[in-house]
Design a protein around this motif. Structure first.
Motif, PDB file in Angstrom:
ATOM      1  N   SER A  15       0.836  -1.201   0.000  1.00 53.02           N
ATOM      2  CA  SER A  15       0.000   0.000   0.000  1.00 53.02           C
ATOM      3  C   SER A  15       0.873   1.255   0.000  1.00 53.02           C
ATOM      4  N   LYS A  16       0.259   2.356  -0.355  1.00 51.36           N
ATOM      5  CA  LYS A  16       0.942   3.650  -0.338  1.00 51.36           C
ATOM      6  C   LYS A  16       1.430   3.958   1.080  1.00 51.36           C
ATOM      7  N   ARG A  17       0.606   3.710   2.066  1.00 53.52           N
ATOM      8  CA  ARG A  17       0.981   3.993   3.466  1.00 53.52           C
ATOM      9  C   ARG A  17       2.172   3.143   3.908  1.00 53.52           C
ATOM     10  N   THR A  18       2.218   1.880   3.512  1.00 52.69           N
ATOM     11  CA  THR A  18       3.354   1.028   3.853  1.00 52.69           C
ATOM     12  C   THR A  18       4.628   1.572   3.230  1.00 52.69           C
ATOM     13  N   ILE A  19       4.534   2.031   1.993  1.00 51.84           N
ATOM     14  CA  ILE A  19       5.698   2.609   1.326  1.00 51.84           C
ATOM     15  C   ILE A  19       6.158   3.853   2.075  1.00 51.84           C
ATOM     16  N   GLU A  20       5.230   4.688   2.493  1.00 60.57           N
ATOM     17  CA  GLU A  20       5.589   5.889   3.251  1.00 60.57           C
ATOM     18  C   GLU A  20       6.328   5.516   4.529  1.00 60.57           C
ATOM     19  N   ARG A  21       5.828   4.519   5.250  1.00 64.21           N
ATOM     20  CA  ARG A  21       6.498   4.076   6.483  1.00 64.21           C
ATOM     21  C   ARG A  21       7.871   3.482   6.169  1.00 64.21           C
ATOM     22  N   ASP A  22       7.939   2.682   5.104  1.00 63.71           N
ATOM     23  CA  ASP A  22       9.216   2.078   4.709  1.00 63.71           C
ATOM     24  C   ASP A  22      10.247   3.138   4.346  1.00 63.71           C
ATOM     25  N   MET A  23       9.815   4.183   3.645  1.00 63.98           N
ATOM     26  CA  MET A  23      10.749   5.233   3.247  1.00 63.98           C
ATOM     27  C   MET A  23      11.291   5.977   4.458  1.00 63.98           C
ATOM     28  N   VAL A  24      10.458   6.184   5.471  1.00 63.50           N
ATOM     29  CA  VAL A  24      10.933   6.822   6.704  1.00 63.50           C
ATOM     30  C   VAL A  24      11.985   5.930   7.359  1.00 63.50           C
ATOM     31  N   LYS A  25      11.709   4.631   7.461  1.00 65.05           N
ATOM     32  CA  LYS A  25      12.671   3.696   8.063  1.00 65.05           C
ATOM     33  C   LYS A  25      13.966   3.651   7.265  1.00 65.05           C
ATOM     34  N   LEU A  26      13.847   3.536   5.948  1.00 64.71           N
ATOM     35  CA  LEU A  26      15.038   3.434   5.103  1.00 64.71           C
ATOM     36  C   LEU A  26      15.849   4.720   5.119  1.00 64.71           C
ATOM     37  N   SER A  27      15.188   5.865   5.274  1.00 71.45           N
ATOM     38  CA  SER A  27      15.913   7.145   5.283  1.00 71.45           C
ATOM     39  C   SER A  27      16.760   7.304   6.544  1.00 71.45           C
ATOM     40  N   ARG A  28      16.515   6.490   7.547  1.00 71.22           N
ATOM     41  CA  ARG A  28      17.347   6.513   8.755  1.00 71.22           C
ATOM     42  C   ARG A  28      18.664   5.773   8.537  1.00 71.22           C
ATOM     43  N   ILE A  29      18.709   4.935   7.510  1.00 70.64           N
ATOM     44  CA  ILE A  29      19.883   4.104   7.239  1.00 70.64           C
ATOM     45  C   ILE A  29      20.614   4.556   5.986  1.00 70.64           C
ATOM     46  N   PHE A  30      19.856   4.932   4.957  1.00 68.21           N
ATOM     47  CA  PHE A  30      20.407   5.290   3.659  1.00 68.21           C
ATOM     48  C   PHE A  30      20.208   6.783   3.392  1.00 68.21           C
ATOM     49  N   PRO A  31      21.018   7.352   2.478  1.00 70.09           N
ATOM     50  CA  PRO A  31      20.898   8.787   2.186  1.00 70.09           C
ATOM     51  C   PRO A  31      19.687   9.095   1.302  1.00 70.09           C
ATOM     52  N   LEU A  32      18.509   8.946   1.861  1.00 72.65           N
ATOM     53  CA  LEU A  32      17.267   9.228   1.146  1.00 72.65           C
ATOM     54  C   LEU A  32      16.644  10.476   1.729  1.00 72.65           C
ATOM     55  N   GLN A  33      15.995  11.217   0.890  1.00 70.97           N
ATOM     56  CA  GLN A  33      15.246  12.359   1.397  1.00 70.97           C
ATOM     57  C   GLN A  33      14.017  12.551   0.535  1.00 70.97           C
ATOM     58  N   CYS A  34      12.997  13.076   1.147  1.00 69.16           N
ATOM     59  CA  CYS A  34      11.752  13.335   0.440  1.00 69.16           C
ATOM     60  C   CYS A  34      11.765  14.762  -0.071  1.00 69.16           C
ATOM     61  N   LYS A  35      11.530  14.905  -1.358  1.00 70.76           N
ATOM     62  CA  LYS A  35      11.362  16.237  -1.943  1.00 70.76           C
ATOM     63  C   LYS A  35       9.942  16.665  -1.603  1.00 70.76           C
ATOM     64  N   ASP A  36       9.826  17.567  -0.656  1.00 68.96           N
ATOM     65  CA  ASP A  36       8.491  17.947  -0.201  1.00 68.96           C
ATOM     66  C   ASP A  36       8.127  19.378  -0.564  1.00 68.96           C
ATOM     67  N   LYS A  37       8.883  19.976  -1.454  1.00 63.61           N
ATOM     68  CA  LYS A  37       8.569  21.326  -1.927  1.00 63.61           C
ATOM     69  C   LYS A  37       8.015  21.231  -3.343  1.00 63.61           C
ATOM     70  N   GLY A  38       7.116  22.125  -3.684  1.00 64.30           N
ATOM     71  CA  GLY A  38       6.576  22.135  -5.036  1.00 64.30           C
ATOM     72  C   GLY A  38       5.378  21.220  -5.180  1.00 64.30           C
ATOM     73  N   THR A  39       5.043  20.933  -6.418  1.00 65.76           N
ATOM     74  CA  THR A  39       3.810  20.202  -6.693  1.00 65.76           C
ATOM     75  C   THR A  39       3.999  18.694  -6.737  1.00 65.76           C
ATOM     76  N   ARG A  40       5.209  18.222  -6.881  1.00 70.06           N
ATOM     77  CA  ARG A  40       5.420  16.778  -7.004  1.00 70.06           C
ATOM     78  C   ARG A  40       6.369  16.290  -5.921  1.00 70.06           C
ATOM     79  N   TRP A  41       5.825  15.582  -4.965  1.00 69.26           N
ATOM     80  CA  TRP A  41       6.658  14.990  -3.925  1.00 69.26           C
ATOM     81  C   TRP A  41       7.403  13.823  -4.538  1.00 69.26           C
ATOM     82  N   GLY A  42       8.582  13.548  -4.034  1.00 66.79           N
ATOM     83  CA  GLY A  42       9.324  12.412  -4.564  1.00 66.79           C
ATOM     84  C   GLY A  42      10.412  11.965  -3.610  1.00 66.79           C
TER      85      GLY A  42
END
Length: 77
Positions: A45-72
Motif C-alpha cells: 500500500s501507499k501507506r506502507t511505502i511511506e512508512r518504509d521510506m521513513v525507516k530506510l531514510s534513517r539508514i540510507f541517504p534518502l530524502q523526500c522532496k516535499d517542496k513544489g507540486t510533485r513529492w518524490g
C-alpha cells in the motif's frame, strides 16, 4: 537464527525499492513506487511505502522532496 519468511519478503521488497529509486530529481512519488513494486511482484500500500521510506531514510541517504507540486524520493547524492 534464520529470519522469518515475512522478514525476508520485506527485505527483498526494500532491496527492490532501493535498486530502482532514481538518484536525481524529480524522484518518484509513493504511487510511482507502489506501481513499480507491483510490477515487480510485490503488493503493498501507499501507506506502507511511506512508512518504509521513513525507516530506510534513517539508514540510507534518502530524502523526500516535499517542496513544489510533485513529492518524490530521490536518493540524496
Amino acid at each position: 537464527l534464520m529470519p522469518s519468511s515475512s522478514s525476508r519478503a520485506t527485505l527483498t521488497q526494500h532491496w527492490e525499492l532501493l535498486k530502482r529509486l532514481p538518484i536525481r530529481p524529480p524522484g518518484m512519488t509513493t504511487n510511482d513506487i507502489r506501481q513499480l513494486l507491483e510490477d515487480a511482484g510485490f503488493r503493498t500500500s501507499k501507506r506502507t511505502i511511506e512508512r518504509d521510506m521513513v525507516k530506510l531514510s534513517r539508514i540510507f541517504p534518502l530524502q523526500c522532496k516535499d517542496k513544489g507540486t510533485r513529492w518524490g524520493y530521490p536518493v540524496s547524492v
